[in-house]
Motif scaffolding. Structure first.
Motif, mmCIF file in Angstrom:
data_model
loop_
_atom_site.group_PDB
_atom_site.id
_atom_site.type_symbol
_atom_site.label_atom_id
_atom_site.label_comp_id
_atom_site.label_asym_id
_atom_site.label_seq_id
_atom_site.Cartn_x
_atom_site.Cartn_y
_atom_site.Cartn_z
ATOM 1 N N ILE A 176 8.825 9.127 11.923
ATOM 2 C CA ILE A 176 7.490 9.409 11.399
ATOM 3 C C ILE A 176 7.620 9.765 9.922
ATOM 4 O O ILE A 176 8.420 10.633 9.549
ATOM 5 N N ALA A 177 6.840 9.081 9.089
ATOM 6 C CA ALA A 177 6.917 9.286 7.641
ATOM 7 C C ALA A 177 5.542 9.619 7.073
ATOM 8 O O ALA A 177 4.522 9.099 7.533
ATOM 9 N N VAL A 178 5.539 10.470 6.060
ATOM 10 C CA VAL A 178 4.327 10.802 5.308
ATOM 11 C C VAL A 178 4.549 10.361 3.864
ATOM 12 O O VAL A 178 5.558 10.724 3.250
ATOM 13 N N VAL A 179 3.612 9.568 3.340
ATOM 14 C CA VAL A 179 3.723 9.039 1.976
ATOM 15 C C VAL A 179 2.450 9.373 1.215
ATOM 16 O O VAL A 179 1.356 8.966 1.616
ATOM 17 N N SER A 180 2.563 10.113 0.116
ATOM 18 C CA SER A 180 1.381 10.377 -0.709
ATOM 19 C C SER A 180 1.254 9.301 -1.781
ATOM 20 O O SER A 180 2.230 8.668 -2.171
ATOM 21 N N GLY A 181 0.022 9.077 -2.239
ATOM 22 C CA GLY A 181 -0.212 8.014 -3.217
ATOM 23 C C GLY A 181 0.082 6.653 -2.630
ATOM 24 O O GLY A 181 0.699 5.801 -3.273
ATOM 25 N N ALA A 182 -0.401 6.417 -1.401
ATOM 26 C CA ALA A 182 0.014 5.239 -0.633
ATOM 27 C C ALA A 182 -0.982 4.093 -0.662
ATOM 28 O O ALA A 182 -0.809 3.117 0.059
ATOM 29 N N VAL B 175 6.338 1.328 -0.456
ATOM 30 C CA VAL B 175 7.189 2.173 0.385
ATOM 31 C C VAL B 175 6.621 2.243 1.801
ATOM 32 O O VAL B 175 7.347 2.081 2.792
ATOM 33 N N ALA B 176 5.314 2.483 1.899
ATOM 34 C CA ALA B 176 4.674 2.586 3.216
ATOM 35 C C ALA B 176 4.820 1.288 3.999
ATOM 36 O O ALA B 176 5.171 1.300 5.192
ATOM 37 N N ASP B 177 4.572 0.161 3.349
ATOM 38 C CA ASP B 177 4.674 -1.134 4.029
ATOM 39 C C ASP B 177 6.104 -1.412 4.481
ATOM 40 O O ASP B 177 6.334 -1.929 5.585
ATOM 41 N N ALA B 178 7.077 -1.075 3.627
ATOM 42 C CA ALA B 178 8.482 -1.300 3.985
ATOM 43 C C ALA B 178 8.892 -0.431 5.169
ATOM 44 O O ALA B 178 9.651 -0.870 6.046
ATOM 45 N N LEU B 179 8.397 0.792 5.215
ATOM 46 C CA LEU B 179 8.695 1.678 6.343
ATOM 47 C C LEU B 179 8.098 1.136 7.641
ATOM 48 O O LEU B 179 8.743 1.161 8.695
ATOM 49 N N VAL C 86 3.750 5.467 9.924
ATOM 50 C CA VAL C 86 3.551 5.962 8.565
ATOM 51 C C VAL C 86 2.145 6.515 8.388
ATOM 52 O O VAL C 86 1.155 5.865 8.736
ATOM 53 N N PHE C 87 2.076 7.715 7.824
ATOM 54 C CA PHE C 87 0.813 8.332 7.443
ATOM 55 C C PHE C 87 0.740 8.308 5.918
ATOM 56 O O PHE C 87 1.494 9.010 5.240
ATOM 57 N N LYS D 191 1.127 0.389 12.652
ATOM 58 C CA LYS D 191 1.688 1.741 12.620
ATOM 59 C C LYS D 191 1.383 2.463 11.315
ATOM 60 O O LYS D 191 1.990 3.483 11.008
ATOM 61 N N PHE D 192 0.438 1.933 10.545
ATOM 62 C CA PHE D 192 0.078 2.573 9.278
ATOM 63 C C PHE D 192 -1.263 3.285 9.414
ATOM 64 O O PHE D 192 -2.263 2.681 9.793
ATOM 65 N N HIS D 193 -1.266 4.574 9.100
ATOM 66 C CA HIS D 193 -2.487 5.373 9.126
ATOM 67 C C HIS D 193 -2.839 5.729 7.681
ATOM 68 O O HIS D 193 -2.153 6.543 7.059
ATOM 69 N N GLY D 194 -3.875 5.123 7.140
ATOM 70 C CA GLY D 194 -4.309 5.440 5.784
ATOM 71 C C GLY D 194 -5.300 6.587 5.810
ATOM 72 O O GLY D 194 -6.398 6.464 6.364
ATOM 73 N N ILE D 195 -4.928 7.709 5.233
ATOM 74 C CA ILE D 195 -5.746 8.922 5.295
ATOM 75 C C ILE D 195 -6.374 9.178 3.931
ATOM 76 O O ILE D 195 -5.661 9.272 2.924
ATOM 77 N N ARG D 196 -7.686 9.291 3.894
ATOM 78 C CA ARG D 196 -8.345 9.636 2.636
ATOM 79 C C ARG D 196 -8.142 11.124 2.379
ATOM 80 O O ARG D 196 -8.656 11.981 3.094
ATOM 81 N N GLY D 197 -7.360 11.424 1.360
ATOM 82 C CA GLY D 197 -7.048 12.816 1.062
ATOM 83 C C GLY D 197 -6.384 12.932 -0.290
ATOM 84 O O GLY D 197 -5.983 11.939 -0.897
ATOM 85 N N SER D 198 -6.278 14.153 -0.773
ATOM 86 C CA SER D 198 -5.721 14.419 -2.093
ATOM 87 C C SER D 198 -4.699 15.544 -2.007
ATOM 88 O O SER D 198 -4.738 16.366 -1.085
ATOM 89 N N VAL D 199 -3.783 15.563 -2.973
ATOM 90 C CA VAL D 199 -2.819 16.664 -3.067
ATOM 91 C C VAL D 199 -3.110 17.521 -4.296
ATOM 92 O O VAL D 199 -2.283 18.317 -4.721
ATOM 93 N N GLU D 200 -4.313 17.367 -4.862
ATOM 94 C CA GLU D 200 -4.623 17.992 -6.148
ATOM 95 C C GLU D 200 -4.719 19.510 -6.076
ATOM 96 O O GLU D 200 -4.424 20.204 -7.050
#
Length: 262
Positions: free
Chosen positions: A18-24, A32-36, A43-44, A59-68
């Motif tokens: 299970i992977a988490v990728v920001s700015g995806a 990176v997300a696609d390769a995983l 992949v989240f 297996k890709f979950h695109g989450i609308r969110g920010s790390v700001e």
């Protein structure tokens, strides 16, 4: 063999990870997300540009969110704690860029780039840490930049944050390495991404040049004579996450085609 063919030669097996990728949403993060996903991972991907609260494709979950802000990251923490019993990989990739001198930079510019490019990395790691501790092979990769290695005129804020990421990576590799969590970074050079393309457009406008002229300058800065592809950075990220890099901790891998050599 073409660059396109070569960059598809690498393969890793991350089945069950299970992977988490920001700015995806685009650029290096999406590569990176696609390769995983191609390598079998779930992949989240986090990005404010996702149109829906959650986009699920295979297996890709695109989450609308920010790390700001820390509040934004806290919401993401709750999301993952509710859905995942562990996280194996965290890839901090979210970032923004300003081509501004110190004289032209505003307080707002300073606060925003620090919030996303540096504070966001720190709080994402802090928030996901309890889930990483539950993995049998946890790894963090932070996206730095050659601008953190050799700052140049025109973007002091960006260089400052990327230098901070390099220092954060080394510090956390010592702290978290004791827990079995490897922390490394990747420093890309001139890579074909929407952010890099926007930088070329902005420099062309400021310098009174055509974008293709600036792009040729960028290509000549590399010993290889070209800009890199996002997939070429993604392959290095996947290597660092893999068991092939199991004894690599606190390292930064430069992916710049030899830019820093000249």
């Amino acid at each position: 063999m073409s660059v396109s063919a070569r960059r598809k030669d690498f393969s890793f097996d991350f089945t069950g990870r299970i992977a988490v990728v920001s700015g995806a949403f685009q650029g290096i993060g999406r590569s990176v997300a696609d390769a995983l996903v191609r390598s079998g991972a779930e992949v989240f991907g986090i990005d404010p540009k996702f149109s829906e609260s959650t986009e699920v494709v295979k297996k890709f979950h695109g989450i609308r969110g920010s790390v700001e802000s820390s509040e934004d990251v806290e919401h993401l923490k709750d999301y993952f704690m509710d859905r995942c019993d562990h996280v194996d990989f965290l890839i901090n990739n979210a970032g923004i860029y300003f081509y501004k001198s110190i004289e032209d930079s505003t307080d707002s510019d300073f606060e925003r780039i620090i919030s996303i490019n540096l504070r966001g990395y720190f709080f994402m790691i802090k928030s996901i840490l309890p889930l990483l501790k539950r993995s049998d092979s946890p790894s963090i990769v932070n996206m730095a930049s050659v601008s953190g290695q050799r700052p140049e005129a025109g973007h002091p804020l960006y260089s400052m944050t990327k230098g901070g990421i390099l220092a954060l990576t080394r510090a956390l590799s010592a702290d978290l390495g004791r827990l079995g969590i490897r922390v490394n970074s990747v420093s890309p050079g001139n890579i074909k991404t929407p952010m890099n393309d926007a930088d070329i457009e902005e420099q062309a406008r400021i310098r009174g040049m055509k974008p293709e002229e600036v792009e040729r300058e960028y290509a000549r800065e590399s010993v290889l004579g070209r800009r890199g592809e996002a997939e070429e950075v993604a392959s290095v990220v996947l290597f660092l996450l893999s068991s092939a890099a199991s004894y690599i901790n606190g390292a930064d891998i430069i992916v710049d085609g030899g830019l820093l050599l000249v």
